[in-house]
Design an enzyme around this catalytic site. Structure first.
Site, PDB file in Angstrom:
ATOM      1  N   GLU A  65      17.095   4.152  17.455  1.00 52.64           N
ATOM      2  CA  GLU A  65      17.683   3.646  16.207  1.00 52.64           C
ATOM      3  C   GLU A  65      17.568   2.124  16.207  1.00 52.64           C
ATOM      4  O   GLU A  65      18.099   1.438  17.091  1.00 52.64           O
ATOM      5  CB  GLU A  65      19.147   4.066  16.059  1.00 52.64           C
ATOM      6  N   ASP A 140      18.168  -5.300   7.080  1.00 50.50           N
ATOM      7  CA  ASP A 140      18.463  -6.485   6.260  1.00 50.50           C
ATOM      8  C   ASP A 140      17.508  -6.520   5.068  1.00 50.50           C
ATOM      9  O   ASP A 140      16.287  -6.517   5.254  1.00 50.50           O
ATOM     10  CB  ASP A 140      18.286  -7.750   7.108  1.00 50.50           C
ATOM     11  N   ASP A 176      19.952   0.713   0.491  1.00 52.15           N
ATOM     12  CA  ASP A 176      20.647   0.722  -0.798  1.00 52.15           C
ATOM     13  C   ASP A 176      20.022  -0.302  -1.748  1.00 52.15           C
ATOM     14  O   ASP A 176      20.568  -0.531  -2.820  1.00 52.15           O
ATOM     15  CB  ASP A 176      22.142   0.422  -0.605  1.00 52.15           C
ATOM     16  N   LYS A 212      31.391   2.515   5.927  1.00 50.38           N
ATOM     17  CA  LYS A 212      32.126   1.643   5.001  1.00 50.38           C
ATOM     18  C   LYS A 212      31.131   0.811   4.194  1.00 50.38           C
ATOM     19  O   LYS A 212      31.282   0.594   3.000  1.00 50.38           O
ATOM     20  CB  LYS A 212      33.049   0.703   5.785  1.00 50.38           C
TER      21      LYS A 212
HETATM   22  C1  LIG Z   1      22.225  -4.764   7.494  1.00 55.08           C
HETATM   23  S1  LIG Z   1      22.505  -4.405   9.178  1.00 55.08           S
HETATM   24  C2  LIG Z   1      22.650  -2.610   9.155  1.00 55.08           C
HETATM   25  C3  LIG Z   1      23.320  -2.073  10.373  1.00 55.08           C
HETATM   26  C4  LIG Z   1      23.471  -0.561  10.457  1.00 55.08           C
HETATM   27  N1  LIG Z   1      22.186   0.114  10.567  1.00 55.08           N
HETATM   28  C5  LIG Z   1      24.265   0.007   9.315  1.00 55.08           C
HETATM   29  O1  LIG Z   1      23.751   0.879   8.606  1.00 55.08           O
HETATM   30  O2  LIG Z   1      25.414  -0.387   9.132  1.00 55.08           O
HETATM   31  C6  LIG Z   1      20.902  -4.661   9.919  1.00 55.08           C
HETATM   32  C7  LIG Z   1      20.952  -4.796  11.441  1.00 55.08           C
HETATM   33  O3  LIG Z   1      19.632  -4.902  11.938  1.00 55.08           O
HETATM   34  C8  LIG Z   1      19.616  -5.859  12.987  1.00 55.08           C
HETATM   35  N2  LIG Z   1      18.232  -6.361  13.120  1.00 55.08           N
HETATM   36  C9  LIG Z   1      17.553  -7.116  12.236  1.00 55.08           C
HETATM   37  N3  LIG Z   1      16.310  -7.362  12.665  1.00 55.08           N
HETATM   38  C10 LIG Z   1      16.182  -6.760  13.868  1.00 55.08           C
HETATM   39  C11 LIG Z   1      15.129  -6.666  14.821  1.00 55.08           C
HETATM   40  N4  LIG Z   1      13.940  -7.249  14.615  1.00 55.08           N
HETATM   41  N5  LIG Z   1      15.342  -5.951  15.943  1.00 55.08           N
HETATM   42  C12 LIG Z   1      16.545  -5.363  16.169  1.00 55.08           C
HETATM   43  N6  LIG Z   1      17.582  -5.421  15.296  1.00 55.08           N
HETATM   44  C13 LIG Z   1      17.408  -6.106  14.169  1.00 55.08           C
HETATM   45  C14 LIG Z   1      20.628  -6.900  12.544  1.00 55.08           C
HETATM   46  O4  LIG Z   1      21.123  -7.674  13.617  1.00 55.08           O
HETATM   47  C15 LIG Z   1      21.699  -6.031  11.912  1.00 55.08           C
HETATM   48  O5  LIG Z   1      22.698  -5.654  12.846  1.00 55.08           O
END
Ligand SMILES: C[S@@+](CC[C@H](N)C(=O)[O-])C[C@H]1O[C@@H](n2cnc3c(N)ncnc32)[C@H](O)[C@@H]1O
Length: 234
Positions: A65, A140, A176, A212
């Protein structure tokens, strides 16, 4: 040029990869207590594929994941799938520490964590055909057009990811952001090693927990879309 280099050249070097963030006292204690057992830093991995069977202490399908965030979905799915070796990667230390707290509270034994860039993990430390599934939930979105190049889901990234899946293995994405969902569909559909399991969007699987974060998006009118593709034989 390695696959990681190819992806990195397209992505700008962005500071989120080195994202630190302040941990709460509880998260810091959990990190000190359990990170050495449950986690590894990607930049400190020895060259070559990571020996996950040894790390998990058993042979089982390996699920990755990417971007586990605060670990709400990750912990629930790892609990629901005890037969998988569930590997979570994120760059965000407080989120991983929170996931440690959840894993401890739930008594999970099939979860391990990596801190670092998923592109580096896939390119340098994941053997071709070794993953049974990859999940990327709510990456993101980088909504501004000038930031779109920072998005993870780009053709080179998906080519790398597809090469690491075993035949029949799945890649499941959700977002989303309607316009990012369109981009995901286009990029995934354009990768010859992948086949859409559905005609367009996948029905929202009832086993994917509503976080959430997702509830708030729904309240704000952003509907989540799921995509599930499968790795075909070469
Ligand atoms: C918008 S958050 C979504 C988190 C979770 N999947 C959720 O649904 O709540 C995106 C996550 O991806 C991580 N992330 C972004 N780029 C990444 C990368 N290149 N490798 C690992 N994690 C990454 C960020 O630190 C962040 O915690």
């Amino acid at each position: 040029m390695t696959p990681t280099d190819q992806v990195s050249r397209k992505r700008s070097i962005v500071s989120f990869v080195h994202r630190g963030g302040r941990m709460t006292v509880g998260q810091d204690r959990a990190w000190q207590r359990s990170w050495p057992r449950l986690g590894k830093q990607v930049p400190e991995l020895p060259p070559g594929p990571l020996d996950t069977d040894s790390w998990f202490g058993r042979e089982a399908p390996l699920l990755l994941e990417i971007g586990s965030g605060m670990g709400e979905t990750t912990s629930l799915l790892a609990q629901a799938e005890p037969g998988t070796n569930y590997l979570a990667i994120d760059v965000y230390q407080p989120g991983l520490a929170q996931l440690i707290l959840r894993a401890e509270a739930m008594g999970l034994t099939n979860l391990r964590m990596l801190r670092g860039d998923a592109v580096v993990l896939l390119g340098a430390h994941t053997a071709p055909g070794s993953l049974s599934a990859v999940r990327l939930f709510f990456p993101d979105p980088w909504p501004k057009k000038k930031h779109h190049k920072r998005r993870l889901v780009q053709p080179d990234f998906v080519a790398l990811l597809a090469s690491r899946l075993a035949p029949g293995g799945t890649v499941h994405m959700a977002t989303d952001w309607a316009e990012y969902a369109d981009q995901m569909l286009e990029v995934l559909s354009g990768q010859p090693l992948l086949r859409n399991r559905f005609d367009g969007w996948a029905p929202r699987p009832d086993w994917r927990p509503v976080t959430k974060f997702e509830s708030r998006a729904q309240e704000e009118g952003r509907i989540s879309r799921d995509l599930i593709f499968e790795r075909v034989n070469d």
